[in-house]
Design a protein around this motif. Sequence first.
Motif, PDB file in Angstrom:
ATOM      1  N   UNK A 126       0.852  -1.196   0.000  1.00  0.00           N
ATOM      2  CA  UNK A 126       0.000   0.000   0.000  1.00  0.00           C
ATOM      3  C   UNK A 126       0.887   1.245   0.000  1.00  0.00           C
ATOM      4  N   UNK A 127       0.253   2.405  -0.183  1.00  0.00           N
ATOM      5  CA  UNK A 127       0.992   3.655  -0.122  1.00  0.00           C
ATOM      6  C   UNK A 127       1.592   4.028  -1.463  1.00  0.00           C
ATOM      7  N   UNK A 128       2.453   5.038  -1.443  1.00  0.00           N
ATOM      8  CA  UNK A 128       3.008   5.586  -2.685  1.00  0.00           C
ATOM      9  C   UNK A 128       4.322   6.301  -2.395  1.00  0.00           C
ATOM     10  N   UNK A 129       5.067   6.546  -3.468  1.00  0.00           N
ATOM     11  CA  UNK A 129       6.324   7.280  -3.363  1.00  0.00           C
ATOM     12  C   UNK A 129       6.043   8.671  -2.775  1.00  0.00           C
ATOM     13  N   UNK A 154      -7.055  -0.472   0.163  1.00  0.00           N
ATOM     14  CA  UNK A 154      -6.475   0.877   0.236  1.00  0.00           C
ATOM     15  C   UNK A 154      -6.859   1.742  -0.964  1.00  0.00           C
ATOM     16  N   UNK A 155      -6.734   1.256  -2.195  1.00  0.00           N
ATOM     17  CA  UNK A 155      -7.133   2.118  -3.317  1.00  0.00           C
ATOM     18  C   UNK A 155      -8.631   2.433  -3.298  1.00  0.00           C
ATOM     19  N   UNK A 213      -9.418  -0.081  11.334  1.00  0.00           N
ATOM     20  CA  UNK A 213      -8.222   0.706  11.705  1.00  0.00           C
ATOM     21  C   UNK A 213      -7.675   1.445  10.483  1.00  0.00           C
ATOM     22  N   UNK A 214      -7.718   0.809   9.337  1.00  0.00           N
ATOM     23  CA  UNK A 214      -7.238   1.455   8.106  1.00  0.00           C
ATOM     24  C   UNK A 214      -8.158   2.624   7.734  1.00  0.00           C
ATOM     25  N   UNK A 215      -9.444   2.423   7.856  1.00  0.00           N
ATOM     26  CA  UNK A 215     -10.402   3.495   7.548  1.00  0.00           C
ATOM     27  C   UNK A 215     -10.150   4.700   8.447  1.00  0.00           C
ATOM     28  N   UNK A 222       1.037   8.939   2.336  1.00  0.00           N
ATOM     29  CA  UNK A 222       1.605   8.886   0.974  1.00  0.00           C
ATOM     30  C   UNK A 222       0.529   8.491  -0.045  1.00  0.00           C
ATOM     31  N   UNK A 223      -0.374   7.612   0.364  1.00  0.00           N
ATOM     32  CA  UNK A 223      -1.464   7.238  -0.545  1.00  0.00           C
ATOM     33  C   UNK A 223      -2.340   8.457  -0.822  1.00  0.00           C
TER      34      UNK A 223
END
Length: 343
Positions: free
Chosen positions: A183-186, A203-204, A273-275, A326-327
């Motif tokens: 998950x996440x991004x640069x 995640x997306x 938890x992610x939400x 980052x996402x």
Amino acid sequence: MRVLVTGGAGYIGTHTCVALLQAGHQVVVLDNFSNSQPQALARVQQICAQTLPLYRGDVGDAALLQQIFAEQQIDAVMHFAGAKAVGESVAQPLFYYRNNVTASLTLIEAMSAAGVTTLVFSSSATVYGDPHQVPIVEDFPLAPTNPYGRSKLMVEQIIRDHCTATHATHGFNGIILRYFNPVGAHPSGLIGEDPHGIPNNLMPFIAQVAVGRRRELSVFGDDYPTLDGTGVRDYIHVCDLAEGHVRALEQLHGRQGCHVFNLGTGSGISVLQMVQAYAAASGCDIPYRIVARRAGDVAQCFADASLAQEVLGWQASRKLTDMVASSWRWQSTNPHGYSSTTV
Ligand code: WQD
């Protein structure tokens, strides 16, 4: 080292190209853009201020592979190209076996014909199926429950058998990396996850709710035996994952035999938890509705990540806050992915 990256325009591929280039390696990309866009590679070149030789085509095209190995002095291959949607694999198993297994077989044959003996293979925790306990160790039973997971396990076995068969001659070096949930991004916000159509992954989907592309998240069940009843997974920042690939290549290049590692954080996070974390990072409300469990889902899946730490000297370092921030930076800057801006 000069590395051929198949699927280099994809989510994991782009982040790994950046990590390879920033570690001083050279990169050659092969991609058919069936689930990615050329703009992603333009962003990689923007981040690294370097151009990348690109071959557009299929990993299963033996003639193209022969051309690449003849034209490029490849030292190793990182193989990301493949289909990866569990639900789609149940509906289209033959496509998954051709696209994931046959193509990988063609790649390994082309590598061996060209004398390239180091392969880093993108595998998945899906090969474990429903684990009898967590955290999951590499020597746990391998019992995938869908054609996607079975295709990954088949390629692992092909690599293992090829390593054994070539041990006495030109020892093939198979490095198998089993991802948990990338998950996440640069941090630049220039590259990130850009799924075609409705996102399969959590995640997306949350990111698209936050940016207003989706109305609400469906939470697939809140009656699992977990801390809050929702599914628990080992989410790993894609930059950690990319750096793990570079470390594995650098530590094991020149070796022979089959090496298998879990790439995860070693801890689990639930859907709710992610939400909550995403809402905090984005400042956006993330409406959700509890619905029925999704077929094939397991309650908990997270890694014992100690082997990669012991052998490779690598461990994931980025936290949940890094993942969601980052996402959000990627999604809010590119509301419609790579097709949304011309940066
Ligand atoms: C995570 C959690 C869902 C979407 C899959 C593949 C695996 C790998 C990663 C390729 C689960 C819940 C999800 C949604 C939800 N892919 N969820 N609503 O299923 O752990 O793994 O992707 O290598 O091989 O199997 O990831 O993100 O789909 O689901 O409630 O809209 O989020 O039930 O608990 P998964 P996921």
